[in-house]
Design a protein around this motif. Sequence first.
Motif, PDB file in Angstrom:
ATOM      1  N   ASP A 287      41.508 -68.590 -15.419  1.00  0.00           N
ATOM      2  CA  ASP A 287      41.971 -67.196 -14.619  1.00  0.00           C
ATOM      3  C   ASP A 287      43.070 -66.486 -15.601  1.00  0.00           C
ATOM      4  O   ASP A 287      42.685 -65.091 -15.656  1.00  0.00           O
ATOM      5  N   ASP A 288      43.949 -67.328 -16.124  1.00  0.00           N
ATOM      6  CA  ASP A 288      44.902 -66.427 -16.933  1.00  0.00           C
ATOM      7  C   ASP A 288      44.034 -65.824 -18.102  1.00  0.00           C
ATOM      8  O   ASP A 288      44.539 -64.730 -18.440  1.00  0.00           O
ATOM      9  N   LEU A 289      43.251 -66.626 -18.801  1.00  0.00           N
ATOM     10  CA  LEU A 289      42.510 -66.143 -20.030  1.00  0.00           C
ATOM     11  C   LEU A 289      41.801 -65.112 -19.622  1.00  0.00           C
ATOM     12  O   LEU A 289      41.625 -64.007 -20.557  1.00  0.00           O
ATOM     13  N   GLU A 290      40.960 -64.982 -18.554  1.00  0.00           N
ATOM     14  CA  GLU A 290      40.152 -63.871 -18.093  1.00  0.00           C
ATOM     15  C   GLU A 290      41.089 -62.463 -17.889  1.00  0.00           C
ATOM     16  O   GLU A 290      40.714 -61.613 -18.245  1.00  0.00           O
TER      17      GLU A 290
ATOM     18  N   GLU B  73      44.251 -87.056  -9.557  1.00  0.00           N
ATOM     19  CA  GLU B  73      44.368 -86.622 -10.909  1.00  0.00           C
ATOM     20  C   GLU B  73      43.592 -85.170 -11.312  1.00  0.00           C
ATOM     21  O   GLU B  73      44.011 -84.421 -12.079  1.00  0.00           O
ATOM     22  N   MET B  74      42.283 -85.885 -11.299  1.00  0.00           N
ATOM     23  CA  MET B  74      41.169 -84.934 -11.669  1.00  0.00           C
ATOM     24  C   MET B  74      41.418 -83.618 -10.891  1.00  0.00           C
ATOM     25  O   MET B  74      41.061 -82.655 -11.588  1.00  0.00           O
ATOM     26  N   GLU B  75      41.781 -83.747  -9.469  1.00  0.00           N
ATOM     27  CA  GLU B  75      41.680 -82.428  -8.844  1.00  0.00           C
ATOM     28  C   GLU B  75      43.060 -81.378  -9.400  1.00  0.00           C
ATOM     29  O   GLU B  75      42.951 -80.324  -9.639  1.00  0.00           O
ATOM     30  N   LEU B  76      44.147 -82.235  -9.940  1.00  0.00           N
ATOM     31  CA  LEU B  76      45.453 -81.444 -10.461  1.00  0.00           C
ATOM     32  C   LEU B  76      44.849 -80.904 -11.758  1.00  0.00           C
ATOM     33  O   LEU B  76      45.185 -79.811 -12.100  1.00  0.00           O
ATOM     34  N   ARG B  77      44.060 -81.835 -12.556  1.00  0.00           N
ATOM     35  CA  ARG B  77      43.747 -81.274 -13.872  1.00  0.00           C
ATOM     36  C   ARG B  77      42.644 -79.924 -13.728  1.00  0.00           C
ATOM     37  O   ARG B  77      42.746 -79.005 -14.522  1.00  0.00           O
ATOM     38  N   LEU B  78      41.968 -80.283 -13.015  1.00  0.00           N
ATOM     39  CA  LEU B  78      40.838 -78.972 -12.643  1.00  0.00           C
ATOM     40  C   LEU B  78      41.472 -78.138 -11.985  1.00  0.00           C
ATOM     41  O   LEU B  78      41.333 -76.840 -12.722  1.00  0.00           O
ATOM     42  N   GLY B  79      42.356 -78.312 -11.159  1.00  0.00           N
ATOM     43  CA  GLY B  79      43.280 -76.821 -10.958  1.00  0.00           C
ATOM     44  C   GLY B  79      43.945 -76.122 -12.030  1.00  0.00           C
ATOM     45  O   GLY B  79      43.992 -75.090 -12.074  1.00  0.00           O
ATOM     46  N   ALA B  80      44.437 -76.982 -12.789  1.00  0.00           N
ATOM     47  CA  ALA B  80      45.173 -76.634 -14.024  1.00  0.00           C
ATOM     48  C   ALA B  80      44.302 -75.732 -14.923  1.00  0.00           C
ATOM     49  O   ALA B  80      44.345 -74.784 -15.491  1.00  0.00           O
TER      50      ALA B  80
END
Length: 132
Positions: free
Chosen positions: A69-72, A56-63
């Motif tokens: 990245d989108d914001l950058e 779950e943490m890997e999924l959240r961190l990926g999101a």
Amino acid sequence: MTKFESDLIELRADMGSVKLEVGQLRIEIGQARADVGQLRAEMGQFRSEIGQFRSEMELRLGAILKRIDDLEGRTHDLADHIQELRSDSLRQYNEVINAVQDSYQNRMSVNDIEERLAELERLIGPRLPPAA
């Protein structure tokens, strides 16, 4: 012989208590084995929960990283857009300044022409016939 019999009885009593102690030890060992089994089951469940938590943490961190990245990317796009707006604004400012300068020069030319016309009217005015 009586002594021997009494020693045998005492030995049997001791053997009975030893058997009781061995039985008690077997019960305690069985309980310890059950406790170890329960601990293993709990550790397996804990490992499973930790694995699920990690996923779950890997999924959240990926999101979160994707959002960053989108914001950058959006920030870079907006920075480019702001730079274009700044250039447009500067160009329009220069156009307005040029228009004001042209207007000022036109006004100066009009004033000069009005002065010359007034001078001509003063010079020619007494020679002209009266207006009807």
